[in-house]
Every structure is written in C-alpha cells, then in structure tokens.
Design a protein around this motif. Sequence first.
Motif, PDB file in Angstrom:
ATOM      1  N   PRO A 111       0.821  -1.213   0.000  1.00  0.00           N
ATOM      2  CA  PRO A 111       0.000   0.000   0.000  1.00  0.00           C
ATOM      3  C   PRO A 111       0.857   1.265   0.000  1.00  0.00           C
ATOM      4  N   PRO A 112       0.300   2.387  -0.396  1.00  0.00           N
ATOM      5  CA  PRO A 112       1.048   3.647  -0.349  1.00  0.00           C
ATOM      6  C   PRO A 112       1.499   3.952   1.080  1.00  0.00           C
ATOM      7  N   GLU A 113       2.745   4.375   1.206  1.00  0.00           N
ATOM      8  CA  GLU A 113       3.285   4.730   2.522  1.00  0.00           C
ATOM      9  C   GLU A 113       3.654   6.210   2.596  1.00  0.00           C
ATOM     10  N   ARG A 114       3.590   6.909   1.475  1.00  0.00           N
ATOM     11  CA  ARG A 114       4.006   8.309   1.417  1.00  0.00           C
ATOM     12  C   ARG A 114       2.943   9.176   0.746  1.00  0.00           C
ATOM     13  N   PRO A 115       1.705   9.142   1.249  1.00  0.00           N
ATOM     14  CA  PRO A 115       0.702  10.002   0.629  1.00  0.00           C
ATOM     15  C   PRO A 115       1.059  11.473   0.811  1.00  0.00           C
ATOM     16  N   HIS A 116       0.647  12.278  -0.134  1.00  0.00           N
ATOM     17  CA  HIS A 116       0.873  13.722  -0.069  1.00  0.00           C
ATOM     18  C   HIS A 116      -0.145  14.293   0.919  1.00  0.00           C
ATOM     19  N   HIS A 117       0.247  14.331   2.179  1.00  0.00           N
ATOM     20  CA  HIS A 117      -0.653  14.751   3.257  1.00  0.00           C
ATOM     21  C   HIS A 117       0.229  15.236   4.409  1.00  0.00           C
ATOM     22  N   ARG A 118       0.168  16.512   4.686  1.00  0.00           N
ATOM     23  CA  ARG A 118       1.096  17.102   5.648  1.00  0.00           C
ATOM     24  C   ARG A 118       1.036  16.449   7.025  1.00  0.00           C
ATOM     25  N   ALA A 119      -0.160  16.324   7.587  1.00  0.00           N
ATOM     26  CA  ALA A 119      -0.265  15.814   8.954  1.00  0.00           C
ATOM     27  C   ALA A 119       0.242  14.376   9.068  1.00  0.00           C
ATOM     28  N   SER A 120       0.040  13.557   8.037  1.00  0.00           N
ATOM     29  CA  SER A 120       0.524  12.178   8.144  1.00  0.00           C
ATOM     30  C   SER A 120       2.036  12.105   7.977  1.00  0.00           C
ATOM     31  N   SER A 121       2.636  13.187   7.500  1.00  0.00           N
ATOM     32  CA  SER A 121       4.096  13.262   7.369  1.00  0.00           C
ATOM     33  C   SER A 121       4.774  13.658   8.671  1.00  0.00           C
ATOM     34  N   CYS A 122       3.978  14.098   9.624  1.00  0.00           N
ATOM     35  CA  CYS A 122       4.518  14.622  10.881  1.00  0.00           C
ATOM     36  C   CYS A 122       4.862  13.499  11.866  1.00  0.00           C
ATOM     37  N   PRO A 123       5.897  13.744  12.675  1.00  0.00           N
ATOM     38  CA  PRO A 123       6.230  12.769  13.727  1.00  0.00           C
ATOM     39  C   PRO A 123       5.172  12.803  14.828  1.00  0.00           C
ATOM     40  N   ASN A 124       5.236  11.818  15.694  1.00  0.00           N
ATOM     41  CA  ASN A 124       4.318  11.801  16.829  1.00  0.00           C
ATOM     42  C   ASN A 124       4.536  13.024  17.705  1.00  0.00           C
ATOM     43  N   GLN A 125       3.459  13.513  18.288  1.00  0.00           N
ATOM     44  CA  GLN A 125       3.569  14.629  19.222  1.00  0.00           C
ATOM     45  C   GLN A 125       4.279  14.141  20.472  1.00  0.00           C
ATOM     46  N   PRO A 126       5.005  14.932  21.170  1.00  0.00           N
ATOM     47  CA  PRO A 126       5.025  16.391  21.144  1.00  0.00           C
ATOM     48  C   PRO A 126       6.035  16.984  20.162  1.00  0.00           C
ATOM     49  N   LYS A 127       6.690  16.149  19.346  1.00  0.00           N
ATOM     50  CA  LYS A 127       7.629  16.707  18.374  1.00  0.00           C
ATOM     51  C   LYS A 127       6.908  17.668  17.449  1.00  0.00           C
ATOM     52  N   GLU A 128       7.608  18.722  17.061  1.00  0.00           N
ATOM     53  CA  GLU A 128       7.039  19.673  16.102  1.00  0.00           C
ATOM     54  C   GLU A 128       7.189  19.130  14.695  1.00  0.00           C
ATOM     55  N   CYS A 129       6.330  19.604  13.816  1.00  0.00           N
ATOM     56  CA  CYS A 129       6.336  19.166  12.419  1.00  0.00           C
ATOM     57  C   CYS A 129       6.791  20.317  11.530  1.00  0.00           C
ATOM     58  N   GLY A 130       7.677  20.019  10.608  1.00  0.00           N
ATOM     59  CA  GLY A 130       8.155  21.050   9.685  1.00  0.00           C
ATOM     60  C   GLY A 130       8.408  20.468   8.304  1.00  0.00           C
ATOM     61  N   TRP A 131       8.952  21.293   7.426  1.00  0.00           N
ATOM     62  CA  TRP A 131       9.203  20.861   6.047  1.00  0.00           C
ATOM     63  C   TRP A 131      10.217  19.727   5.972  1.00  0.00           C
ATOM     64  N   ASN A 132      11.119  19.648   6.934  1.00  0.00           N
ATOM     65  CA  ASN A 132      12.060  18.531   6.917  1.00  0.00           C
ATOM     66  C   ASN A 132      11.334  17.194   7.064  1.00  0.00           C
ATOM     67  N   ASP A 133      10.246  17.200   7.829  1.00  0.00           N
ATOM     68  CA  ASP A 133       9.447  15.981   7.980  1.00  0.00           C
ATOM     69  C   ASP A 133       8.734  15.648   6.671  1.00  0.00           C
ATOM     70  N   PHE A 134       8.179  16.654   6.032  1.00  0.00           N
ATOM     71  CA  PHE A 134       7.495  16.427   4.759  1.00  0.00           C
ATOM     72  C   PHE A 134       8.472  15.939   3.695  1.00  0.00           C
ATOM     73  N   ASN A 135       9.672  16.472   3.713  1.00  0.00           N
ATOM     74  CA  ASN A 135      10.679  16.117   2.704  1.00  0.00           C
ATOM     75  C   ASN A 135      11.433  14.822   3.016  1.00  0.00           C
ATOM     76  N   ASN A 136      11.189  14.226   4.163  1.00  0.00           N
ATOM     77  CA  ASN A 136      11.803  12.954   4.528  1.00  0.00           C
ATOM     78  C   ASN A 136      11.435  11.896   3.484  1.00  0.00           C
ATOM     79  N   GLN A 137      12.392  11.100   3.065  1.00  0.00           N
ATOM     80  CA  GLN A 137      12.148  10.078   2.044  1.00  0.00           C
ATOM     81  C   GLN A 137      11.480   8.805   2.588  1.00  0.00           C
ATOM     82  N   GLY A 138      11.449   8.670   3.908  1.00  0.00           N
ATOM     83  CA  GLY A 138      10.865   7.468   4.513  1.00  0.00           C
ATOM     84  C   GLY A 138       9.348   7.487   4.497  1.00  0.00           C
ATOM     85  N   PRO A 139       8.750   6.399   4.972  1.00  0.00           N
ATOM     86  CA  PRO A 139       7.289   6.334   5.048  1.00  0.00           C
ATOM     87  C   PRO A 139       6.736   7.382   6.008  1.00  0.00           C
TER      88      PRO A 139
END
Length: 161
Positions: free
Chosen positions: A92-120
């Motif tokens: 199944p797709p592991e890298r959908p174009h969706h900002r919130a699903s690209s974010c790490p678990n809270q309380p970590k902050e989410c930024g463009w580095n997370d979106f640009n990560n090549q991993g799932p």
Amino acid sequence: LWDVTGKNKYKSNVEEFLDYLWNVDYTPKGLIWLESSQWGSLRYAADLAHFAMQAASLGVDTENSLEFAENQMNYILGDAGRSYVCGWGNNPPERPHHRASSCPNQPKECGWNDFNNQGPNPQVLSGAMVGGPDYNDNYSDDRQNFQTNEVATDYNAGFQS
C-alpha cells in the motif's frame, strides 16, 4: 433523477452514460481512463464504480454495471499488483501527499524537513485512497508527487460510499 422521478428520459441518460463508459479507454491492467485522469485517476474510477452500482441497483444494465464496478474497486484494492489504499493490501502507499501524516508523533514539532523525509509517513492514513497511477499503470509512492499521491475528500467519496 430517474430513481426519484420515474421519468424515462432520465433512465435513458443513465443508459447512454453507461454505454459511454463501456467504450472509453482503459489502462493495460484495466483502470478506466478519461481525459481528466492524468490527475487523481482513481477518483474517477471510484466515482464511476459508485454510479454503476447505483445503476445496477435500479436494474439498468445490471450485469455490465456490477462487473465494471467490481473491476474498478478490485483494481484500487490491489488486483493490478498493488493497493492504492493506505494501510490496506499488498504494497500500500506509505508516502501520501498529506502534511499531517508526514509529521512525527507529538510532542515533536512538524516542519518541512518531515514532509521532505524520504521514509514512510509516520502516521498511516488507514483507508485513504491516493490519486493513482498513470495511463500505463505506473505509480511511484512519492510524497512530492501530488498528482498521484494526494489524498482528498473528492478522491475518496466514491470509494468510501
């Protein structure tokens, strides 16, 4: 409208549209292909499958309508070799174009580095359908490619119905 009004002109419109669907292009593996399918190809397949199931439930070209709907839904779920639904089926797709699903678990902050990560994506959008493959059934699970990997309400409307 035929279901609501009983007017035969609306039934004729349904029959004509189904005839159109049976005679358009399909990808080599069986996905219906319209002029607009270059962006989010699976949304059209899912919406048209929903239309065909409704037509079948009203007795309009029942056998062809159900076969079409089943083929399109099975393509989406993996009959063509991979699933296009996050968290479901084979590869199944592991890298959908969706900002919130690209974010790490809270309380970590989410930024463009997370979106640009090549991993799932850390957050799995279980049940969400991505845009889908091209005319030759090619698909790349690439978060940056919003034409094939975006998830959206209109993409999933027919699929989830």
